[in-house]
Design an enzyme around this catalytic site. Sequence first.
Site, PDB file in Angstrom:
ATOM      1  CB  VAL A  18      -0.975   0.012   1.200  1.00 46.17           C
ATOM      2  CG1 VAL A  18      -1.953  -1.154   1.105  1.00 46.17           C
ATOM      3  CG2 VAL A  18      -0.234  -0.011   2.536  1.00 46.17           C
ATOM      4  CG  ASP A  19       5.197   0.900  -0.179  1.00 46.38           C
ATOM      5  OD1 ASP A  19       5.521   1.122  -1.357  1.00 46.38           O
ATOM      6  OD2 ASP A  19       5.494  -0.167   0.404  1.00 46.38           O
ATOM      7  CG  HIS A  74      -3.629  -6.057  -1.102  1.00 44.96           C
ATOM      8  ND1 HIS A  74      -2.643  -6.866  -0.594  1.00 44.96           N
ATOM      9  CD2 HIS A  74      -4.523  -6.889  -1.691  1.00 44.96           C
ATOM     10  CE1 HIS A  74      -2.914  -8.129  -0.868  1.00 44.96           C
ATOM     11  NE2 HIS A  74      -4.052  -8.169  -1.533  1.00 44.96           N
ATOM     12  CB  CYS A 113     -20.033  10.247  -0.846  1.00 48.07           C
ATOM     13  SG  CYS A 113     -18.325  10.889  -0.781  1.00 48.07           S
ATOM     14  CB  CYS A 170     -16.000  13.172   3.066  1.00 49.81           C
ATOM     15  SG  CYS A 170     -15.912  12.864   1.290  1.00 49.81           S
ATOM     16  CB  CYS A 179     -20.184  13.946   0.829  1.00 47.65           C
ATOM     17  SG  CYS A 179     -19.579  12.925   2.211  1.00 47.65           S
ATOM     18  CB  THR A 193       5.065 -12.371  -2.490  1.00 45.36           C
ATOM     19  OG1 THR A 193       5.583 -13.493  -3.210  1.00 45.36           O
ATOM     20  CG2 THR A 193       5.000 -11.165  -3.414  1.00 45.36           C
ATOM     21  CG  LEU A 204      15.645 -12.275   3.363  1.00 43.42           C
ATOM     22  CD1 LEU A 204      16.888 -11.615   2.757  1.00 43.42           C
ATOM     23  CD2 LEU A 204      15.146 -11.446   4.549  1.00 43.42           C
TER      24      LEU A 204
END
Length: 235
Positions: A92-93, A108, A119, A135, A138, A176, A202
């Site tokens: 997520v970086d 992800h 919304c 938000c 909205c 992974t 690794l």
Amino acid sequence: MNIFVLTGAGVSAESGLGTFRDPGGLWRRFDPARLASPEAFAADPDEVHAFYNLRRRGVCEAAPNAAHRALARLQAALPAQGGRLFLCTQNVDDLHERAGATEVVHMHGEILRARCGSCGASAPWRSDLTVATACPACGRAGGMRPDVVWFGEVPLHLDPIEAALAAADRFVAIGTSGAVYPAAGFVAAARRRGIPTHEINLAPSDTAHIFDTAAYGPATAAVPAFVGAVLAGRI
């Protein structure tokens, strides 16, 4: 050559971002059921926000490493050889982008974005979130959350991911664990299509036995070596 690369937490570990299942990893110190699910957010949004605010700050402070830069270099160079790098990440970086990658599929989600539960609007977000955050679209407060995929939610972009995997000449998994589906199933899907598969990690992943070839060692050494071999025509 069309190369499908899947990256996981191991590619960002040397940038100082914690992995999840290794000794000392994030899920060894935090309970995902309490922090990374819609139910957890509904039960205690303050605690969930505190955890993700900490992670967001860590991402903002981190810098891309040699593995990220090597993949960006490969993505830029392959079109001149008539190929393409499809870069899919479980992370997520934004370190792939900051290293220079121009096309990254975040299956992800992205921690530097926030999404409104009221919304559905999503916006770039680098500061902390709280239950009082309104938000931008909205104006409602209380529903803003990290724009990431939690346990029990469906990963993003599965159709273009499947199409890219079907069109690939080689599948490579980097950093992974081989424990999180559907990403852990990509290697088997590639094998069914006759696509050569390669693991860079690794240590051997949970699915290491499925891969045709592998290279083990720090991502900052193994990934640039792989990219160099591809660009030199040795792979």
